[in-house]
Design a protein around this motif. Structure first.
Motif, short mmCIF file in Angstrom:
data_model
loop_
_atom_site.label_atom_id
_atom_site.label_comp_id
_atom_site.label_asym_id
_atom_site.label_seq_id
_atom_site.Cartn_x
_atom_site.Cartn_y
_atom_site.Cartn_z
N MET A 1 0.82 -1.21 0.00
CA MET A 1 0.00 0.00 0.00
C MET A 1 0.86 1.27 0.00
N ALA A 2 2.15 1.11 0.24
CA ALA A 2 3.08 2.24 0.15
C ALA A 2 3.73 2.32 -1.23
N ALA A 3 3.12 1.68 -2.21
CA ALA A 3 3.71 1.64 -3.55
C ALA A 3 3.16 2.72 -4.48
N TRP A 4 1.86 3.02 -4.40
CA TRP A 4 1.25 3.96 -5.34
C TRP A 4 0.98 5.30 -4.68
N PRO A 5 1.51 6.39 -5.21
CA PRO A 5 1.21 7.71 -4.66
C PRO A 5 -0.28 8.04 -4.76
N VAL A 6 -0.74 8.84 -3.81
CA VAL A 6 -2.14 9.27 -3.74
C VAL A 6 -2.20 10.79 -3.70
N CYS B 1 -2.19 4.78 0.73
CA CYS B 1 -3.62 4.96 0.52
C CYS B 1 -4.45 4.72 1.77
N ASN B 2 -3.80 4.46 2.93
CA ASN B 2 -4.55 4.35 4.18
C ASN B 2 -5.29 5.66 4.42
N GLN B 3 -6.61 5.57 4.68
CA GLN B 3 -7.42 6.79 4.71
C GLN B 3 -7.01 7.75 5.81
N ASP B 4 -6.62 7.23 6.97
CA ASP B 4 -6.16 8.12 8.04
C ASP B 4 -4.92 8.89 7.61
N THR B 5 -4.05 8.23 6.88
CA THR B 5 -2.83 8.89 6.41
C THR B 5 -3.15 9.93 5.36
N VAL B 6 -4.08 9.60 4.45
CA VAL B 6 -4.48 10.55 3.42
C VAL B 6 -5.10 11.80 4.03
#
Length: 382
Positions: free
Chosen positions: A231-236, A247-252
């Motif tokens: 999940m740390a592979a694709w930038p958001v 892409c973890n929603q809390d992180t976003v």
């Protein structure tokens, strides 16, 4: 582009990009991970989004661009422009919708209906143009969405989209393998589409509106064991234009973004810069290779309280972790380590990725025309 192909690219760093076009949504689903709503106006500047996507080149671009929200089809002209820009550089595009446009009751029957000659006009023209512009169209469906948009309306709209020649899939969410609703819904999808519409099945996570009632889907890994995080592979691109490495929603949603997960801002950085930061960061390489729990146990102050993702965010201020990651994953050796982890993840295939990160019991459904699941009432699903 079929769903399985999209999912199989997930382990590869910077192979994809997620664009959150808006947090606005006309639906009010009780489990919404973003807490989107009709009057929520958080969204990146449209011109900055177009400039950022316009910085793609044939030599330097993501393989896949996912347009999401909120509801991206509330901005159909923007979605169409972004998809067209991305595809002109060689990227493929996908769009995820909550299907608000299907609930009006204006769509005729899925098997011909009373007015078969009018079927293509049943989807509003601007929305249809946006859908035609993408390589893959995904519809969200679950017990909460069904309270807003009936299942039959979603099915009818998907038949229309398939007639346009666009590959489609369903994103389904439930309480887990034993959820009788998921068993019923997946049987209904199989009956309606004959196994030709794949499904990505996830479990409700405690984010957004669900944070107050949903339980954590799984426990964290053993600190002694490597647990890579693709999940740390694709930038958001988040709703304020900040580019996040997860892409973890809390992180976003949380600000400030931890330094090791902050890839820049679309007002200041082009895709080439964001991609370079995502690929060359030693900490991100280690997250994708061994995961945050193992990284903290090996170089930092040990396991942190909270979830797997909480522990990852806490690494941002840990200088010992940064130094340890640099020693192991800096330079060409780190790049090779990162690629090896991605190749290992890709060998699992799309089904393997869903087993690890989605609802494992329904992983076979990610492949269109794959093996049918056994008949079950949901109580004994494995």
């Amino acid at each position: 582009m079929e769903l399985a192909e999209l999912v199989a690219r997930r382990p590869f760093p910077a192979a994809g990009l997620l664009l959150g076009l808006t947090r606005r949504c006309p639906l009010s689903c009780a489990h919404c991970s973003t807490g989107s709503g009709l009057f929520t106006r958080q969204e990146p500047d449209a011109g900055q989004l177009e400039c950022f996507v316009g910085s793609f080149t044939e030599e330097n671009r993501p393989d896949v661009v996912m347009l999401t929200g909120g509801e991206p089809l509330l901005l159909p002209a923007l979605a169409e422009r972004l998809s067209t820009l991305a595809r002109s550089a060689g990227s493929r595009t996908a769009l995820l919708s909550g299907m608000f446009f299907a609930r009006s009751g204006a769509l005729p029957g899925s098997r011909g209906g009373a007015f078969p000659g009018r079927r293509r006009r049943s989807i509003p023209p601007a929305i249809l143009r946006a859908i035609r512009s993408v390589d893959h169209f995904s519809a969200s469906l679950d017990v909460h969405h069904e309270r807003e948009v009936p299942r039959a309306d979603v099915f009818r709209a998907l038949h229309l989209v398939r007639e346009e020649g666009v590959a489609v899939s369903l994103h389904l969410t439930g309480k887990g393998a034993s959820d009788p609703y998921l068993a019923d819904l997946t049987r209904a999808v199989e009956k309606e589409f004959g196994g030709q519409v794949p499904c990505l099945v996830n479990e409700v996570r405690p984010f957004g509106r669900a944070a107050s009632w949903a339980r954590a889907a799984r426990t964290g890994p053993d600190p002694a064991a490597a647990s890579p995080c693709p999940m740390a592979a694709w930038p958001v691109v988040a709703f304020d234009g900040r580019v996040v490495a997860c892409c973890n929603q809390d992180t976003v949603d949380r600000r400030p973004v931890p330094p090791h997960l902050d890839l820049g801002h679309i007002a200041e950085d082009d895709w080439g810069t964001v991609r370079r930061r995502a690929l060359e960061s030693p900490v991100l390489r280690m997250l994708r290779t061994v995961g945050p729990t193992h990284l903290a146990a090996r170089y930092g102050s040990g396991p942190r309280p909270g979830s797997y993702c909480d522990g990852c965010r806490a690494l941002g201020g840990d200088e010992a972790v940064a130094a340890g990651a640099q020693a192991v994953a800096g330079g060409a050796a780190g790049a090779l380590l990162d690629l090896t982890a991605a190749m290992r993840g890709s060998r699992e295939g799309a089904q393997g990725i869903v087993r690890r990160h989605g609802c494992a019991a329904y992983a076979p459904l990610v492949v269109a025309g794959g093996p049918a699941l056994p008949e079950t009432d949901g109580r004994d699903a494995r």
